[in-house]
Design an enzyme around this catalytic site. Sequence first.
Site, PDB file in Angstrom:
ATOM      1  N   CYS A   1      55.529  22.874  12.082  1.00 53.10           N
ATOM      2  CA  CYS A   1      54.316  23.305  13.027  1.00 53.10           C
ATOM      3  C   CYS A   1      53.331  24.333  11.678  1.00 53.10           C
ATOM      4  O   CYS A   1      52.273  24.400  12.360  1.00 53.10           O
ATOM      5  CB  CYS A   1      55.132  24.431  13.447  1.00 53.10           C
ATOM      6  SG  CYS A   1      56.193  23.980  14.557  1.00 53.10           S
TER       7      CYS A   1
ATOM      8  N   CYS B   1      59.105  27.209  12.361  1.00 53.83           N
ATOM      9  CA  CYS B   1      58.625  25.510  12.116  1.00 53.83           C
ATOM     10  C   CYS B   1      58.335  25.627  10.176  1.00 53.83           C
ATOM     11  O   CYS B   1      56.632  25.332  10.942  1.00 53.83           O
ATOM     12  CB  CYS B   1      58.848  25.197  12.929  1.00 53.83           C
ATOM     13  SG  CYS B   1      58.310  23.083  12.753  1.00 53.83           S
TER      14      CYS B   1
END
Length: 97
Positions: free
Chosen positions: A25, A22
């Site tokens: 993230c 991600c």
Amino acid sequence: MTYSQITNSTPVVLVEFFASWCPHCKRMMPVVAQIKELLAGQVDVYQFDIDENQSLADSQQVQSVPTFIIYRDGEEQWRQSGEMDGQVLLSKIESYM
């Protein structure tokens, strides 16, 4: 250590659910690392990769990553998903201390 023990490890605990793939993230990683350093000894910070902890993520009803959850005395107080400014996250944690 169980999730319940984790969320009760200090009076205030920050949990992040993330995924290695991600991009949001990845951008939050240094922010979370800095918060961990700033609040060392006061707030425990735990990070769980949803791909390695799928049943835990499901049990906590994590819909998207990153998801940040603040617990106080083992009770969920606040939850937010997505990328955010580090100062916003820090202020939110401090508001529960």
